[in-house]
Design a protein around this motif. Structure first.
Motif, short mmCIF file in Angstrom:
data_model
loop_
_atom_site.label_atom_id
_atom_site.label_comp_id
_atom_site.label_asym_id
_atom_site.label_seq_id
_atom_site.Cartn_x
_atom_site.Cartn_y
_atom_site.Cartn_z
N SER A 1 -6.88 4.50 3.29
CA SER A 1 -8.05 5.14 3.92
C SER A 1 -8.05 4.88 5.42
CB SER A 1 -9.34 4.62 3.29
OG SER A 1 -9.40 3.21 3.37
N GLN A 2 -7.11 4.05 5.87
CA GLN A 2 -6.98 3.77 7.30
C GLN A 2 -5.54 3.35 7.59
OE1 GLN A 2 -9.98 0.84 7.89
NE2 GLN A 2 -9.04 -0.69 6.57
N TYR A 3 -5.32 2.86 8.82
CA TYR A 3 -3.98 2.49 9.28
C TYR A 3 -3.33 1.44 8.38
CZ TYR A 3 -0.43 0.43 12.39
OH TYR A 3 0.73 -0.06 12.94
N LEU A 4 -2.02 1.63 8.12
CA LEU A 4 -1.28 0.75 7.21
C LEU A 4 -0.17 -0.07 7.88
CD1 LEU A 4 -0.57 3.03 4.13
CD2 LEU A 4 -1.69 0.83 4.01
N ASP A 5 0.26 0.36 9.07
CA ASP A 5 1.52 -0.09 9.66
C ASP A 5 2.68 0.34 8.78
OD1 ASP A 5 3.50 -1.12 11.20
OD2 ASP A 5 2.89 -3.21 11.06
N ASN B 1 -6.93 8.84 1.59
CA ASN B 1 -8.26 8.97 0.98
C ASN B 1 -8.17 9.56 -0.43
OD1 ASN B 1 -9.67 8.06 3.41
ND2 ASN B 1 -9.03 10.01 4.28
N PHE B 2 -7.34 8.95 -1.24
CA PHE B 2 -7.04 9.47 -2.58
C PHE B 2 -8.29 9.55 -3.46
CE2 PHE B 2 -5.89 8.80 -7.02
CZ PHE B 2 -4.89 9.76 -7.20
N PHE C 1 8.54 0.37 -8.45
CA PHE C 1 7.55 1.42 -8.16
C PHE C 1 6.26 0.70 -7.74
CE2 PHE C 1 10.56 3.24 -11.08
CZ PHE C 1 10.71 4.55 -10.67
N ILE C 2 5.95 0.76 -6.45
CA ILE C 2 4.80 0.01 -5.93
C ILE C 2 3.68 1.00 -5.58
CG2 ILE C 2 4.00 -1.57 -4.14
CD1 ILE C 2 6.86 -2.59 -3.87
N PHE C 3 2.49 0.75 -6.11
CA PHE C 3 1.33 1.62 -5.88
C PHE C 3 0.31 0.81 -5.07
CE2 PHE C 3 3.50 2.55 -9.82
CZ PHE C 3 3.73 3.91 -9.72
N HIS C 4 0.24 1.08 -3.78
CA HIS C 4 -0.44 0.18 -2.85
C HIS C 4 -1.48 0.94 -2.03
CE1 HIS C 4 -0.45 -3.68 -0.67
NE2 HIS C 4 -0.72 -2.96 0.40
N SER C 5 -2.57 0.22 -1.61
CA SER C 5 -3.69 0.92 -0.99
C SER C 5 -3.99 0.57 0.46
CB SER C 5 -4.97 0.67 -1.81
OG SER C 5 -5.29 -0.71 -1.79
N SER C 6 -3.64 -0.63 0.92
CA SER C 6 -4.14 -1.04 2.24
C SER C 6 -3.16 -1.94 2.96
CB SER C 6 -5.48 -1.75 2.10
OG SER C 6 -5.34 -2.89 1.25
N ILE C 7 -3.41 -2.16 4.24
CA ILE C 7 -2.57 -3.05 5.02
C ILE C 7 -2.69 -4.47 4.45
CG2 ILE C 7 -4.38 -3.50 6.74
CD1 ILE C 7 -2.13 -3.49 8.89
#
Length: 900
Positions: free
Chosen positions: A516-520, A540-541, A455-461
């Motif tokens: 909050s922006q592009y992740l790929d 934008n959690f 279970f991975i909780f991830h925010s950005s590229i």
């Protein structure tokens, strides 16, 4: 009237200077010209949305071959012919005649565009002005809501016994109880048609894809019998010696019960001594109803050591929670919210039926650009952190104490969850890694010799220097070009190898994203997609706004029934075979479907092709066998069997079609093709195949009728609205207003969806609410169109992923007061969220069982309403795409051209 295009199909350029003094004849000709252009666009007027299709093709990427040899250009009709065509246009099916409303002596005009909404066809209503004319009556064309209501009235609440071959089940929208009497429940298997054509030539002629959607772990309602588990001891399941099909109700016992003939390959097999039983006067075994594998369509076998890796019983699986503790996730409140929730959630880990506690072990990792592993062994007074900063060569720094039994280590785990938010409260680290954390999970499962889920909780590229580092490749200039497909393609290399490693180890990845922006997402979502995992995205959690939705998703994800380290084989009787597979799967060869995990939401779509002639008397048989490890660590085989009819009459095939399953097949076919073909080509193929299926029906199955009639098979009469809706989904329209990641997310989700999910996604449920919102009885749904909305009304719209509450600007003040604690509509805040609402609104959502969905509240004519209107699928698409009626007329034209 405006000036028509300079190049007129009537041979001359018509000049109009604003005067209507040229007489009645001129007005008549102009009116007919415009009607003709709208209702029946001319042959050489290509459309950017639905260009004249190539010859038919049942699969994407092949040179289309048409079964219709004489397709001539459509001649321009005379004024008299045109008047008759428009006046007589009607839609009919088996015993149904739906006459389209007409206006005046010239027939009906299609509904005009909504203000600001782009049209679909050049020269269509969106680009025309002129005197207002009566619209075609929307009620005159087939209604999805009516089809759903009719099926529920006819078959809802009844027992569906599976004792008949080729029996068509109730729709997925109907409530029914399944009684397994020899064929798998439609909850497990649904077919595009329940009557297969006998020959490949017939299959090519009708262009109806032959397929089945298999959901091997589908949830069984409490009022239905759970699957029986059969244990043959060390001998293992009885199988055919030649094709390896498992014992099932289709096997024929002969020679007094001493041998059986395989229904799939016709091989004669000896019956083992321990399995022998005498036959009755009808040739059936005396113990027929005592053995689930002889009388039921679905059941499970206990697998022997031969079915286990290295001939050893598997260990119970493990869950590893991997939390991104970079600045973004700390600031948004996610880490604190998650750690609090896990204390409760870990009490609800999945467990075997009848067992008190779960055997699933748990582990914890936090990370930003380095990884922190935690020792939570029950003997410790405090959890211990171990840091791995060399992410290039990933390893797990501890074995004992990393994966533990939750019940035994509860105190240490709770201590850790309390400390994590404080440990990283002052972090300024914004860079993250991604591929190394998946690799760490694989290594942990290898060391523990088990399968499991990350279970991975991830925010950005992931931009930190590490394997799998990604760059922004979101180029909007590629939209609607030949290179647009590259936006959906995952990057190869590191992530491709990760997929293989995960599947080999039985490591499933579930990805919760908070960007909050592009992740790929095309690359980051590739591992979950190929391991049977899921992707969730919360842009934008903010914990106070999006927390409820996120926690609902997480709870459902952790608690749902699941199997690990799965491999599946689909066998068929002679004459046809499985040729293609769509889903969240991995395949090393052409026959074995591999899934690191399979849960109650995973569905696989299989396509079949002929390799010989099918027999009408024998029928066609399909067997799906799934080998997997239970959450308790037991190796099992789950078997689903289905028997279908075969016919040399195409009319039987069309009668047996199921629209909901067909559209699931087409959606997955199209979404997979997005990786290799321009969207324009895919839309052409979809329209083309729709026209060919309907033209074949018209030519071979319908009674003689006027060419102006659009005749639809009764079982497929709402197929066009679903197909049109599919082509207007975010993934299929190249609009700069829809982010690349959002389009990719929908593509990934649909590839794993079952029939129920694609049905409501492509035709959302629009429900008008009465003043009595506390009622637990759901009002009847209405057609998904703006015309059904009313200024003084309130409507719920649900598509399986989102839930909208739409408020008309004349909504009664007392209703607004009770729901939102403000005096009137005018007092509502511009951006409405659930936190502004009262307990009554919560009860409303709870009563209608939509509590797990994200609730979006929109006010009429406010900016957020645009998102809501995208889901009114019978209207013109906001980002392009035809209205239902326009599309129906366009398909009608294509059908007529094929038949000319």
């Amino acid at each position: 009237m405006p000036q028509p295009p300079a190049s007129s199909h009537y041979g001359s350029s018509v000049q109009q200077n604003g005067s209507y003094t040229q007489g009645y004849l001129f007005c008549l000709l102009c009116s007919l010209y415009y009607l003709f252009k709208i209702v029946f666009p001319l042959k050489n007027m290509s459309s950017p949305r639905f260009p004249p299709p190539p010859a038919a093709s049942s699969s994407f990427g092949q040179v289309p071959q048409s079964p219709y040899q004489n397709i001539a250009p459509q001649a321009t009709p005379s004024t008299h012919q045109l008047t008759n065509q428009i006046s007589n246009m009607q839609i009919s099916g088996y015993g149904t005649n739906i006459q389209m409303d007409t206006a005046g002596p010239y027939g009906g005009q299609l509904a005009g565009p909504q203000p600001g909404f782009p049209g679909s066809f050049p020269g269509g209503a969106a680009q025309m002005a002129g005197p207002p004319q009566k619209k075609l009556d929307p009620d005159s064309i087939p209604s999805t809501t009516q089809v759903i209501e009719d099926d529920q009235a006819k078959r809802g609440g009844q027992i569906y016994a599976t004792n008949l071959r080729g029996q068509i089940p109730p729709l997925v929208t109907s409530n029914f109880t399944v009684q397994d009497q020899g064929n798998a429940s439609p909850r497990f298997m649904r077919c595009t048609t329940y009557t297969f054509p006998c020959t490949s030539d017939l299959a090519k002629q009708c262009q109806v894809p032959l397929g089945t959607v298999i959901k091997p772990f589908a949830t069984i309602p409490k009022n239905e019998t759970p699957l029986y588990v059969v244990n043959h001891g060390e001998t293992g399941p009885i199988r055919c010696n030649r094709c390896k099909a498992y014992m099932c109700p289709f096997m024929q016992f002969i020679d007094g019960g001493r041998r059986f003939q395989c229904a799939f390959c016709s091989c004669i097999n000896e019956v083992p001594v321990f399995y022998f039983q005498h036959l009755d006067h009808m040739g059936r075994r005396m113990d027929l109803y005592e053995r689930p594998e002889l009388s039921l369509g679905s059941y499970e076998f206990i697998a022997t050591l031969d079915y286990c890796k290295n001939n050893k019983p598997p260990n119970p699986p493990a869950y590893i929670f991997m939390i991104d503790v970079s600045y973004t996730n700390i600031k948004s409140g996610l880490v604190k919210l998650l750690c609090e929730e896990l204390k409760t959630l870990l009490e609800k880990l999945p467990r075997e039926e009848g067992v008190e506690s779960s055997a699933v072990r748990v582990g914890f990792v936090t990370y930003n650009k380095i990884l922190h592993f935690y020792n939570v062994k029950s003997a410790l007074a405090q959890p211990q952190m171990m840091v791995v900063s060399d992410v290039a060569e990933m390893f797990v720094p501890l074995q004992d104490g990393f994966l533990v039994n939750y019940q035994e280590s509860r105190a240490v785990i709770h201590n850790l969850l309390d400390q994590i938010p404080d440990m990283f409260a002052d972090t300024n680290e914004s860079e993250t890694v991604f591929a190394p954390i998946i690799q760490a999970g694989v290594e942990a499962f290898k060391a523990a010799e088990c399968s499991g889920k990350l279970f991975i909780f991830h925010s950005s590229i992931p931009t930190a220097e590490a394997p799998g580092k990604l760059k922004n490749r979101d180029d909007r200039k590629l939209f609607n070009t030949e290179k647009e497909k590259t936006l959906f393609q995952p990057l190869k290399g590191v992530y491709e190898q990760l997929c293989k490693d995960c599947v080999a180890q039985g490591c499933c990845v579930d990805l919760f994203l908070f960007p909050s922006q592009y992740l790929d997402l095309a690359t980051m979502g590739d591992v979950p997609t190929h391991t049977g995992g899921s992707v969730y995205k919360y842009s934008n959690f903010q914990a106070e706004v999006d927390g409820t939705h996120f926690l609902n998703d997480l709870r459902k994800d952790v608690e749902k029934p699941i199997g690990f380290d799965a491999i599946m084989r689909v066998r068929t009787s002679t004459g046809f075979r499985a040729t293609d597979f769509f889903g969240a799967i991995h395949m090393n060869n052409t026959t074995d479907v591999e899934m690191a995990a399979v849960d109650c939401d995973n569905a696989l779509t299989v396509e079949f092709k002929h390799d010989d002639t099918l027999n009408e008397e024998t029928g066609a048989f399909i067997q799906c066998a799934l080998l997997y490890t239970t959450v308790g660590g037991q190796r099992r085989l789950r078997v689903h069997n289905l028997s279908l009819n075969c016919s040399s009459q195409l009319s039987e095939l069309y009668k047996s079609c199921e629209t909901d399953t067909l559209i699931n097949f087409f959606a997955k076919s199209a979404y997979r093709a997005m990786l290799n073909q321009p969207l324009k080509n895919i839309r052409e193929i979809l329209v083309n195949q729709t026209a060919h299926m309907l033209a074949c029906y018209r030519k071979n199955c319908a009674s003689p009728s006027a060419a102006s009639q659009l005749i639809l098979p009764d079982a497929m009469k709402v197929f066009p609205v679903y197909m049109n809706s599919l082509m207007k989904t975010p993934a299929m329209v190249g609009s700069p207003e829809i982010s690349t990641d959002e389009r990719v997310l929908q593509r990934l989700c649909v590839m794993a969806m079952g029939v129920e999910e694609t049905q409501v996604l492509l035709y959302p449920c629009l429900i008008p609410l009465n003043m009595d919102v506390s009622s637990s009885v759901l009002p009847g749904a209405v057609r998904c169109s703006e015309e059904r909305l009313s200024d003084n009304g309130m409507f719920l719209l649900e598509n399986g992923r989102l839930l909208f509450l739409w408020l008309g600007q004349a909504c009664p003040s007392e209703l607004i007061q009770s729901l939102f604690n403000v005096p009137s509509f005018a007092h509502l805040p511009e951006e409405l969220v659930r936190s502004h609402s009262s307990g009554l609104l919560f009860n409303l959502i709870w009563n209608y069982s939509f509590i797990v969905l994200q609730l979006l509240i929109v006010k009429q004519k406010d900016r957020p309403e645009i998102l809501f209107r995208q889901h009114l699928v019978e209207d013109k698409g906001l980002h392009g795409g035809a209205s239902y009626m326009d599309f129906l007329c366009y398909v009608h034209r294509e059908v007529r051209q094929l038949l000319t």
